[in-house]
Write a protein that holds these residues in place. Structure first.
Motif, PDB file in Angstrom:
ATOM      1  N   LEU A 265       0.869  -1.516  -0.037  1.00  6.56           N
ATOM      2  CA  LEU A 265       0.009  -0.063  -0.057  1.00  6.56           C
ATOM      3  C   LEU A 265       0.924   1.315  -0.120  1.00  6.56           C
ATOM      4  CD1 LEU A 265      -2.526  -1.015   2.593  1.00  6.56           C
ATOM      5  CD2 LEU A 265      -3.145  -0.605   0.214  1.00  6.56           C
ATOM      6  N   SER A 266       0.413   2.549  -0.765  1.00  3.31           N
ATOM      7  CA  SER A 266       1.109   3.672  -0.594  1.00  3.31           C
ATOM      8  C   SER A 266       0.913   4.090   0.943  1.00  3.31           C
ATOM      9  CB  SER A 266       0.405   4.514  -1.601  1.00  3.31           C
ATOM     10  OG  SER A 266      -1.024   4.867  -1.257  1.00  3.31           O
ATOM     11  N   LEU A 267       1.461   5.273   1.194  1.00  7.78           N
ATOM     12  CA  LEU A 267       1.033   5.924   2.567  1.00  7.78           C
ATOM     13  C   LEU A 267      -0.056   6.238   2.692  1.00  7.78           C
ATOM     14  CD1 LEU A 267       2.438   6.601   5.244  1.00  7.78           C
ATOM     15  CD2 LEU A 267       3.530   8.778   4.094  1.00  7.78           C
TER      16      LEU A 267
ATOM     17  N   LEU B 288       8.846   8.780   4.482  1.00  9.16           N
ATOM     18  CA  LEU B 288       8.797   8.997   5.976  1.00  9.16           C
ATOM     19  C   LEU B 288      10.127   9.350   6.621  1.00  9.16           C
ATOM     20  CD1 LEU B 288       6.503   5.656   6.557  1.00  9.16           C
ATOM     21  CD2 LEU B 288       5.983   8.353   7.271  1.00  9.16           C
ATOM     22  N   ASP B 289      11.579   9.117   5.798  1.00  5.37           N
ATOM     23  CA  ASP B 289      12.759   9.379   6.547  1.00  5.37           C
ATOM     24  C   ASP B 289      12.858  10.776   6.760  1.00  5.37           C
ATOM     25  OD1 ASP B 289      13.091   6.832   5.850  1.00  5.37           O
ATOM     26  OD2 ASP B 289      14.441   6.955   4.552  1.00  5.37           O
TER      27      ASP B 289
ATOM     28  N   LEU C 160       6.957   4.707  12.302  1.00  2.36           N
ATOM     29  CA  LEU C 160       5.570   4.986  11.966  1.00  2.36           C
ATOM     30  C   LEU C 160       5.450   4.008  10.763  1.00  2.36           C
ATOM     31  CD1 LEU C 160       2.997   6.679  11.564  1.00  2.36           C
ATOM     32  CD2 LEU C 160       4.040   8.217  10.303  1.00  2.36           C
ATOM     33  N   ARG C 161       6.677   3.860   9.917  1.00  3.53           N
ATOM     34  CA  ARG C 161       6.387   2.956   8.712  1.00  3.53           C
ATOM     35  C   ARG C 161       6.297   1.504   9.155  1.00  3.53           C
ATOM     36  NH1 ARG C 161      11.152   3.289   7.145  1.00  3.53           N
ATOM     37  NH2 ARG C 161      10.848   5.156   5.594  1.00  3.53           N
TER      38      ARG C 161
ATOM     39  N   GLU D 124      11.023  -1.061  -0.231  1.00  2.00           N
ATOM     40  CA  GLU D 124      12.038  -0.543   0.244  1.00  2.00           C
ATOM     41  C   GLU D 124      12.002   1.076  -0.230  1.00  2.00           C
ATOM     42  OE1 GLU D 124      15.062  -1.381  -2.728  1.00  2.00           O
ATOM     43  OE2 GLU D 124      13.892  -1.569  -4.552  1.00  2.00           O
ATOM     44  N   SER D 125      10.812   1.411  -0.505  1.00  2.00           N
ATOM     45  CA  SER D 125      10.637   2.846  -0.621  1.00  2.00           C
ATOM     46  C   SER D 125       9.173   3.190  -0.225  1.00  2.00           C
ATOM     47  CB  SER D 125      10.749   3.363  -2.225  1.00  2.00           C
ATOM     48  OG  SER D 125      10.478   4.858  -2.333  1.00  2.00           O
ATOM     49  N   ASP D 126       9.023   4.301   0.332  1.00  2.00           N
ATOM     50  CA  ASP D 126       7.713   4.918   0.758  1.00  2.00           C
ATOM     51  C   ASP D 126       6.726   5.584  -0.526  1.00  2.00           C
ATOM     52  OD1 ASP D 126       8.008   4.324   3.586  1.00  2.00           O
ATOM     53  OD2 ASP D 126       9.177   6.076   3.563  1.00  2.00           O
ATOM     54  N   ILE D 127       7.553   5.862  -1.586  1.00  2.00           N
ATOM     55  CA  ILE D 127       6.867   6.629  -2.503  1.00  2.00           C
ATOM     56  C   ILE D 127       6.813   5.806  -3.746  1.00  2.00           C
ATOM     57  CG2 ILE D 127       7.125   8.825  -3.925  1.00  2.00           C
ATOM     58  CD1 ILE D 127       8.723   9.908  -1.638  1.00  2.00           C
TER      59      ILE D 127
END
Length: 715
Positions: free
Chosen positions: A142-144, A286-287, A339-340, A712-715
């Motif tokens: 899922l995306s954020l 999120l970083d 949070l992630r 490996e990425s939030d975006i």
């Protein structure tokens, strides 16, 4: 120095933890891998697994002895992908134990987060609903924004389970008060988005909650298509509902458990949504908030003290041992990382919230991986302790790997596994009969996995660039790097920054075997995983299902098995490795602290563990002890562990440290790749999912495979 690339590259993988094994697994997933690579893995001691290693104690009913408590989360997509493929390729006969991954892992949805209210522990149970998905299927995460939508759905469901009793409590008959009217800009937006609004629920503010639900369902999934007014509307509705709820329950928040918990959930959800929107995390990842601690970030965005100090938040710290220097008075967890992990754990699980292994971690994870990799052609060099990495004169590449060979094998290859109830397992000690020095090591009680061992090994060997290796994968954990990579650290500022800022912590574990089952001990709920309980052994999991995997006779067969774990406070200065007594001293300290903790805290969990209903004294005779010890001496038959070795220290995700982590291909040296949960892998928290993800990234950096790595990425 300029490196010549041979047709077949020799790869030396240092360390046998999950990240190293995943690197080897992914490299050898390519059908033509043997034409490209010659892979050798070097491991200190006799077993694989790193911080996740377990062993079977053949002198104590083949019982499982772990480093700590290990349970897979349903959101561990990459880990399950690897293990599902591993079990399929292993192809065990269906008549033997744990032939398939779904036999090796079973769903666990019942979780308890105790609250400490008015000097009493009050259980807060969660029975998470199962779903039809299976982890490891490979779907996109899922995306954020997708997580936020599910977070609001979670809040609505929590509210609906309490709304009837809340309606009886609320006393607000003035439904025409101006505070219940929507502002004109919001009414216009709802009309534009074709969202129906009707005051048909009393109190009116409850309608706002359902209106919030309708709004997030209408907002596009792509954040770049969002309107600022839509975010403003979402925040207005959440704030209005939260303020109304707290106005009604604040005076009773410490005495009415259901309302307090509802208020905590609403507050946390509102705060997280607000923080994500205000800080632009859907676009930046999120970083960018990792310079804040989780509790700091929640407080910054308006969370109340009830939710900031709630077990929902504290349990996150406990789960990943996130206390500076092991001091439970100093919680510290980078906000973005925390949070992630929280959102994925809570909202992205597949099948079940947790999946419990049906044997030891070594039995269910590392033995199958070893068997598959060995069959593929990966070479394993056990009893090889890495001592130093040597740089070229121009400090651009690794030219030598200095290793202590710890033992002499009687045969060319060490066979590490033993068969216990038709299941290949790692023993808790070496198989001495395969070692020339086996009797001496056994008689002197030598620990070949300890940096403080008095055993000097049998030979110093040196691996040479171009002859023994071309590429190096460094999979040894962060705590050991200052000892085996001093020249690398000296040569690169980024290494100095990482070692100085990314910290580790000691941990401790306790396992107990008891005659009564949980019900007979007084536990009245289903088999649980309990987090956020009393420090320092703050996490407990019922592992009673493992009794059938061990070799107990009828007289001593345990009715229940309990695993506990928690942080272990660091000492001021780690002693020299010549102080051979240090590990035993730490083990004895853990034992005494565990006895004290057991006396103080197990009667709350198990009221019937005491000698009588009105007593607080433990009935030690309820502990299983085949040696028939008396009273407290029966504790000696249990298992405890101080995880103090440099390579088994738990890697922390402290605020302000994410920027100092190195990516797998950012070692700064031409032929060196990094892997482990200490790397910058996009998850960046101590977990097997982070190690697997990092292992996949190391393989991709070397071979280009796998191209796609989830999470490996939030975006």
């Amino acid at each position: 120095m300029a490196l010549e690339i041979p047709c077949q590259q020799k790869i030396a993988i240092l360390g046998g933890g999950m990240a190293s094994l995943t690197t080897a697994f992914e490299l050898t997933n390519q059908p033509d891998w043997q034409q490209k690579y010659d892979i050798t893995l070097y491991q200190m001691g006799w077993r694989l697994g790193g911080k996740g290693a377990s062993g079977r104690n053949r002198n104590a009913q083949d019982r499982i002895e772990e480093h700590g408590l290990h349970i897979f989360m349903g959101s561990y997509e990459n880990t399950f992908k690897v293990m599902r493929q591993c079990y399929e390729e292993l192809g065990r006969d269906t008549t033997v134990s744990l032939a398939t991954w779904q036999e090796a892992f079973k769903p666990q949805n019942f979780i308890v987060l105790p609250e400490y209210i008015n000097q009493k522990w009050i259980p807060w149970p969660f029975d998470f609903p199962a779903n039809d998905s299976l982890p490891g299927e490979g779907e996109e995460l899922l995306s954020l924004w997708g997580h936020l939508c599910l977070l609001i759905e979670f809040m609505v469901k929590q509210f609906e389970s309490s709304s009837s009793s809340l309606n009886n409590w609320v006393n607000d008959e003035d439904t025409t008060h101006p505070r219940n009217e929507l502002p004109g800009w919001l009414t216009s937006l709802l009309q534009e988005m074709e969202i129906e609004w009707q005051v048909d629920i009393f109190p009116v503010e409850i309608s706002l909650l359902h209106l919030t639900q309708k709004l997030v369902q209408k907002i596009p999934q792509n954040p770049r298509q969002h309107q600022a007014l839509q975010h403003q509307a979402l925040l207005w509705l959440l704030a209005k509902f939260k303020n109304w709820l707290f106005d009604n329950v604040e005076n009773i928040i410490e005495t009415h458990h259901k309302f307090r918990r509802l208020a905590i959930v609403v507050d946390l959800v509102s705060t997280i949504v607000r923080g994500v929107i205000f800080d632009g995390l859907m676009f930046q990842g999120l970083d960018v908030i990792d310079d804040y601690d989780v509790q700091e970030w929640l407080t910054k965005h308006g969370a109340t003290k009830y939710s900031v100090n709630s077990p929902l938040v504290r349990g996150l710290y406990d789960l990943v041992f996130s206390y500076e220097n092991g001091n439970v008075e100093r919680p510290n967890l980078a906000a973005g990382i925390g949070l992630r992990f929280f959102l994925r754990m809570l909202l992205a699980y597949k099948g079940a919230f947790f999946w419990k292994m049906q044997a030891g971690m070594g039995d269910t994870i590392f033995a199958p991986l070893y068997e598959v990799l060995r069959k593929r052609g990966v070479k394993f060099k056990f009893f090889h302790c890495v001592k130093n990495l040597v740089l070229s004169d121009d400090q651009q590449a690794i030219t030598q790997i200095q290793i202590t060979r710890q033992v002499t094998l009687k045969n060319e290859i060490y066979e590490p596994l033993v068969n216990i109830k038709d299941l290949p397992c790692w023993p808790s000690t070496p198989l001495y009969e395969q070692l020339v020095e086996g009797e001496a090591i056994k008689n002197e009680n030598i620990n070949l996995e300890s940096a403080w061992t008095q055993w000097q090994g049998v030979e110093e060997i040196t691996l040479h660039l171009g002859q023994d290796f071309d590429l190096v994968v460094l999979g040894i954990s962060l705590g050991a790097l200052q000892y085996i990579c001093p020249k690398l650290i000296q040569a690169r500022q980024e290494w100095q920054d990482m070692i100085a800022n990314v910290k580790t912590v000691q941990t401790q574990a306790l396992q107990t075997w008891l005659k009564p089952n949980l019900k007979e001990l007084g536990w009245v709920m289903p088999s649980p995983v309990v987090d956020a309980y009393a420090h320092n052994l703050n996490t407990w999991a019922d592992m009673s299902h493992l009794n059938i995997r061990e070799s107990w006779d009828a007289e001593n067969f345990p009715g229940s098995i309990a695993y506990f774990c928690g942080p272990l406070a660091d000492i001021d200065e780690i002693p020299s490795f010549t102080e051979n007594e240090f590990p035993e001293q730490q083990m004895q300290q853990v034992k005494q602290a565990a006895i004290h903790w057991f006396k103080e805290n197990t009667p709350t969990l198990w009221p019937k563990i005491t000698i009588s209903p009105n007593s607080t004294d433990i009935d030690w005779n309820l502990l299983v002890d085949p040696n028939h010890g008396k009273d407290l001496n029966r504790f000696d038959a249990q298992f405890w562990r101080a995880n103090i070795e440099p390579s088994e220290r738990y890697v922390l995700a402290l605020k302000g440290t994410t920027k100092y982590r190195l990516k797998c291909d950012q070692s700064g040296f031409d032929n060196l790749y990094l892997t482990g949960d200490w790397t910058n892998n996009g998850i960046n928290i101590g977990s097997i999912e982070a190690t697997v993800t990092s292992g996949m990234q190391a393989s991709r950096a070397i071979s280009g495979y796998p191209q796609k790595i989830l999470g490996e990425s939030d975006i």
